[in-house]
Design a protein around this motif. Structure first.
Motif, PDB file in Angstrom:
ATOM      1  N   TYR A  66       0.839  -1.196   0.000  1.00  0.00           N
ATOM      2  CA  TYR A  66       0.000   0.000   0.000  1.00  0.00           C
ATOM      3  C   TYR A  66       0.878   1.252   0.000  1.00  0.00           C
ATOM      4  O   TYR A  66       0.706   2.159  -0.815  1.00  0.00           O
ATOM      5  CB  TYR A  66      -0.910  -0.030   1.229  1.00  0.00           C
ATOM      6  N   TYR A  67       1.844   1.280   0.914  1.00  0.00           N
ATOM      7  CA  TYR A  67       2.691   2.457   1.059  1.00  0.00           C
ATOM      8  C   TYR A  67       3.715   2.577  -0.069  1.00  0.00           C
ATOM      9  O   TYR A  67       4.070   3.690  -0.469  1.00  0.00           O
ATOM     10  CB  TYR A  67       3.353   2.452   2.438  1.00  0.00           C
ATOM     11  N   ALA A  68       4.160   1.467  -0.598  1.00  0.00           N
ATOM     12  CA  ALA A  68       5.068   1.496  -1.746  1.00  0.00           C
ATOM     13  C   ALA A  68       4.363   2.101  -2.961  1.00  0.00           C
ATOM     14  O   ALA A  68       4.925   2.944  -3.673  1.00  0.00           O
ATOM     15  CB  ALA A  68       5.571   0.090  -2.062  1.00  0.00           C
ATOM     16  N   ASN A  69       3.127   1.685  -3.207  1.00  0.00           N
ATOM     17  CA  ASN A  69       2.346   2.234  -4.315  1.00  0.00           C
ATOM     18  C   ASN A  69       1.986   3.692  -4.075  1.00  0.00           C
ATOM     19  O   ASN A  69       2.010   4.512  -5.001  1.00  0.00           O
ATOM     20  CB  ASN A  69       1.072   1.425  -4.529  1.00  0.00           C
ATOM     21  N   ARG A  70       1.675   4.014  -2.839  1.00  0.00           N
ATOM     22  CA  ARG A  70       1.303   5.392  -2.496  1.00  0.00           C
ATOM     23  C   ARG A  70       2.476   6.345  -2.737  1.00  0.00           C
ATOM     24  O   ARG A  70       2.284   7.465  -3.224  1.00  0.00           O
ATOM     25  CB  ARG A  70       0.844   5.461  -1.041  1.00  0.00           C
ATOM     26  N   LEU A  71       3.678   5.908  -2.412  1.00  0.00           N
ATOM     27  CA  LEU A  71       4.856   6.736  -2.653  1.00  0.00           C
ATOM     28  C   LEU A  71       5.025   7.026  -4.141  1.00  0.00           C
ATOM     29  O   LEU A  71       5.216   8.179  -4.546  1.00  0.00           O
ATOM     30  CB  LEU A  71       6.117   6.071  -2.101  1.00  0.00           C
ATOM     31  N   ALA A  72       4.939   5.989  -4.972  1.00  0.00           N
ATOM     32  CA  ALA A  72       5.077   6.174  -6.424  1.00  0.00           C
ATOM     33  C   ALA A  72       3.993   7.118  -6.950  1.00  0.00           C
ATOM     34  O   ALA A  72       4.264   7.984  -7.786  1.00  0.00           O
ATOM     35  CB  ALA A  72       5.014   4.828  -7.135  1.00  0.00           C
ATOM     36  N   LEU A  73       2.779   6.968  -6.451  1.00  0.00           N
ATOM     37  CA  LEU A  73       1.677   7.844  -6.870  1.00  0.00           C
ATOM     38  C   LEU A  73       1.950   9.287  -6.468  1.00  0.00           C
ATOM     39  O   LEU A  73       1.808  10.206  -7.286  1.00  0.00           O
ATOM     40  CB  LEU A  73       0.359   7.372  -6.248  1.00  0.00           C
ATOM     41  N   CYS A  74       2.328   9.507  -5.220  1.00  0.00           N
ATOM     42  CA  CYS A  74       2.568  10.871  -4.743  1.00  0.00           C
ATOM     43  C   CYS A  74       3.709  11.534  -5.500  1.00  0.00           C
ATOM     44  O   CYS A  74       3.653  12.736  -5.797  1.00  0.00           O
ATOM     45  CB  CYS A  74       2.809  10.872  -3.241  1.00  0.00           C
ATOM     46  N   GLU A  75       4.738  10.777  -5.845  1.00  0.00           N
ATOM     47  CA  GLU A  75       5.826  11.328  -6.654  1.00  0.00           C
ATOM     48  C   GLU A  75       5.288  11.791  -8.008  1.00  0.00           C
ATOM     49  O   GLU A  75       5.637  12.875  -8.485  1.00  0.00           O
ATOM     50  CB  GLU A  75       6.916  10.279  -6.862  1.00  0.00           C
ATOM     51  N   TYR A  76       4.439  10.972  -8.622  1.00  0.00           N
ATOM     52  CA  TYR A  76       3.876  11.331  -9.924  1.00  0.00           C
ATOM     53  C   TYR A  76       2.975  12.560  -9.811  1.00  0.00           C
ATOM     54  O   TYR A  76       3.078  13.497 -10.621  1.00  0.00           O
ATOM     55  CB  TYR A  76       3.101  10.150 -10.516  1.00  0.00           C
ATOM     56  N   LEU A  77       2.084  12.579  -8.829  1.00  0.00           N
ATOM     57  CA  LEU A  77       1.168  13.713  -8.675  1.00  0.00           C
ATOM     58  C   LEU A  77       1.923  15.002  -8.380  1.00  0.00           C
ATOM     59  O   LEU A  77       1.554  16.074  -8.869  1.00  0.00           O
ATOM     60  CB  LEU A  77       0.135  13.417  -7.585  1.00  0.00           C
ATOM     61  N   GLU A  78       2.984  14.909  -7.600  1.00  0.00           N
ATOM     62  CA  GLU A  78       3.822  16.086  -7.328  1.00  0.00           C
ATOM     63  C   GLU A  78       4.463  16.578  -8.626  1.00  0.00           C
ATOM     64  O   GLU A  78       4.513  17.781  -8.886  1.00  0.00           O
ATOM     65  CB  GLU A  78       4.897  15.731  -6.299  1.00  0.00           C
ATOM     66  N   LYS A  79       4.919  15.666  -9.435  1.00  0.00           N
ATOM     67  CA  LYS A  79       5.565  16.027 -10.705  1.00  0.00           C
ATOM     68  C   LYS A  79       4.597  16.756 -11.640  1.00  0.00           C
ATOM     69  O   LYS A  79       4.974  17.742 -12.266  1.00  0.00           O
ATOM     70  CB  LYS A  79       6.091  14.755 -11.382  1.00  0.00           C
ATOM     71  N   ILE A  80       3.350  16.280 -11.720  1.00  0.00           N
ATOM     72  CA  ILE A  80       2.382  16.909 -12.624  1.00  0.00           C
ATOM     73  C   ILE A  80       1.591  18.030 -11.947  1.00  0.00           C
ATOM     74  O   ILE A  80       0.757  18.663 -12.579  1.00  0.00           O
ATOM     75  CB  ILE A  80       1.432  15.881 -13.271  1.00  0.00           C
ATOM     76  N   LYS A  81       1.826  18.246 -10.659  1.00  0.00           N
ATOM     77  CA  LYS A  81       1.179  19.312  -9.883  1.00  0.00           C
ATOM     78  C   LYS A  81      -0.342  19.207  -9.908  1.00  0.00           C
ATOM     79  O   LYS A  81      -1.050  20.185 -10.119  1.00  0.00           O
ATOM     80  CB  LYS A  81       1.606  20.695 -10.398  1.00  0.00           C
ATOM     81  N   LYS A  82      -0.843  17.982  -9.668  1.00  0.00           N
ATOM     82  CA  LYS A  82      -2.288  17.721  -9.662  1.00  0.00           C
ATOM     83  C   LYS A  82      -2.652  16.827  -8.484  1.00  0.00           C
ATOM     84  O   LYS A  82      -1.806  16.159  -7.899  1.00  0.00           O
ATOM     85  CB  LYS A  82      -2.711  16.999 -10.954  1.00  0.00           C
ATOM     86  N   GLN A  83      -3.941  16.803  -8.193  1.00  0.00           N
ATOM     87  CA  GLN A  83      -4.507  15.818  -7.273  1.00  0.00           C
ATOM     88  C   GLN A  83      -5.318  14.837  -8.103  1.00  0.00           C
ATOM     89  O   GLN A  83      -5.718  15.146  -9.219  1.00  0.00           O
ATOM     90  CB  GLN A  83      -5.462  16.471  -6.278  1.00  0.00           C
ATOM     91  N   ALA A  84      -5.598  13.682  -7.538  1.00  0.00           N
ATOM     92  CA  ALA A  84      -6.441  12.703  -8.216  1.00  0.00           C
ATOM     93  C   ALA A  84      -6.902  11.659  -7.210  1.00  0.00           C
ATOM     94  O   ALA A  84      -6.266  11.456  -6.173  1.00  0.00           O
ATOM     95  CB  ALA A  84      -5.679  12.017  -9.352  1.00  0.00           C
ATOM     96  N   THR A  85      -7.985  11.018  -7.543  1.00  0.00           N
ATOM     97  CA  THR A  85      -8.374   9.796  -6.851  1.00  0.00           C
ATOM     98  C   THR A  85      -7.716   8.670  -7.620  1.00  0.00           C
ATOM     99  O   THR A  85      -7.885   8.559  -8.831  1.00  0.00           O
ATOM    100  CB  THR A  85      -9.901   9.640  -6.837  1.00  0.00           C
ATOM    101  N   ALA A  86      -6.939   7.862  -6.918  1.00  0.00           N
ATOM    102  CA  ALA A  86      -6.173   6.801  -7.575  1.00  0.00           C
ATOM    103  C   ALA A  86      -6.618   5.441  -7.074  1.00  0.00           C
ATOM    104  O   ALA A  86      -6.746   5.226  -5.866  1.00  0.00           O
ATOM    105  CB  ALA A  86      -4.682   6.983  -7.299  1.00  0.00           C
ATOM    106  N   ILE A  87      -6.867   4.545  -8.024  1.00  0.00           N
ATOM    107  CA  ILE A  87      -7.245   3.175  -7.693  1.00  0.00           C
ATOM    108  C   ILE A  87      -6.261   2.243  -8.396  1.00  0.00           C
ATOM    109  O   ILE A  87      -6.140   2.263  -9.621  1.00  0.00           O
ATOM    110  CB  ILE A  87      -8.687   2.868  -8.115  1.00  0.00           C
ATOM    111  N   PHE A  88      -5.551   1.461  -7.599  1.00  0.00           N
ATOM    112  CA  PHE A  88      -4.564   0.513  -8.100  1.00  0.00           C
ATOM    113  C   PHE A  88      -5.190  -0.874  -8.084  1.00  0.00           C
ATOM    114  O   PHE A  88      -5.620  -1.345  -7.022  1.00  0.00           O
ATOM    115  CB  PHE A  88      -3.336   0.475  -7.181  1.00  0.00           C
ATOM    116  N   PHE A  89      -5.250  -1.508  -9.243  1.00  0.00           N
ATOM    117  CA  PHE A  89      -5.687  -2.903  -9.352  1.00  0.00           C
ATOM    118  C   PHE A  89      -4.416  -3.737  -9.538  1.00  0.00           C
ATOM    119  O   PHE A  89      -3.729  -3.580 -10.545  1.00  0.00           O
ATOM    120  CB  PHE A  89      -6.599  -3.119 -10.562  1.00  0.00           C
ATOM    121  N   ARG A  90      -4.121  -4.605  -8.589  1.00  0.00           N
ATOM    122  CA  ARG A  90      -2.930  -5.456  -8.706  1.00  0.00           C
ATOM    123  C   ARG A  90      -3.352  -6.911  -8.751  1.00  0.00           C
ATOM    124  O   ARG A  90      -4.038  -7.401  -7.865  1.00  0.00           O
ATOM    125  CB  ARG A  90      -2.003  -5.252  -7.514  1.00  0.00           C
TER     126      ARG A  90
END
Length: 161
Positions: A66-90
């Motif tokens: 959960y936290y590994a995926n959350r880190l990758a997501l937050c890095e991406y959102l910070e890079k694009i300067k946006k917020q989003a609702t993110a759903i990861f299907f693994r």
């Protein structure tokens, strides 16, 4: 605009859906029959999620992933300067036969975010594309997703423009 990312490595397959909304996050994991962590004849699903206000306790089903995926997501959102609702299907496939640690999951997610996303104006179109790459029926994911149910409850301003 909805974004769909995907990535796969060593028996771990991700479909990552970003919805236009304030930050919230969910990971759903399906362990296919015969995978390392599921030696039963049933599909096993785990999930953890958080709404905009965050979690009050440690993720207890998906745990470290959960936290590994959350880190990758937050890095991406910070890079694009946006917020989003993110759903990861693994999906954890039988090919994932040896534990590699959660670091590998973070890197698979980071790899997904390096690619250009598929873009959709409607959530059903995005889910139809995701289902072509998932081994399990899309209904397994949609019926178990807390954030998808929440997202569909309320009309957005964008639906009138």
């Amino acid at each position: 605009m909805l974004f769909l990312f995907n990535s796969e490595y060593n028996g771990n397959h991700y479909e990552i859906l970003l919805l236009p909304d304030k930050f919230s996050f969910e990971v759903l994991e399906v362990e296919l029959k015969g995978s390392l962590w599921n030696q039963t004849n049933k599909i096993h699903i785990s999930k953890d999620y958080e709404f905009f206000n965050g979690r009050k306790e440690y993720a207890f089903e998906v745990t470290g992933a959960y936290y590994a995926n959350r880190l990758a997501l937050c890095e991406y959102l910070e890079k694009i300067k946006k917020q989003a609702t993110a759903i990861f299907f693994r999906e954890i496939l039988p090919e994932y036969y040896a534990p590699l640690g959660v670091g590998i999951l973070r890197e698979i997610s980071r790899e997904a975010f390096k690619n250009n996303p598929e873009k959709f104006s409607d959530i059903s179109f995005a889910l139809n594309i995701a289902k072509t790459r998932l081994k399990n029926p899309i209904s397994l994911w949609t019926n178990n997703s807390t954030l998808l149910k929440e997202f569909k409850k309320q009309k957005r301003l964008t639906s009138w423009f």
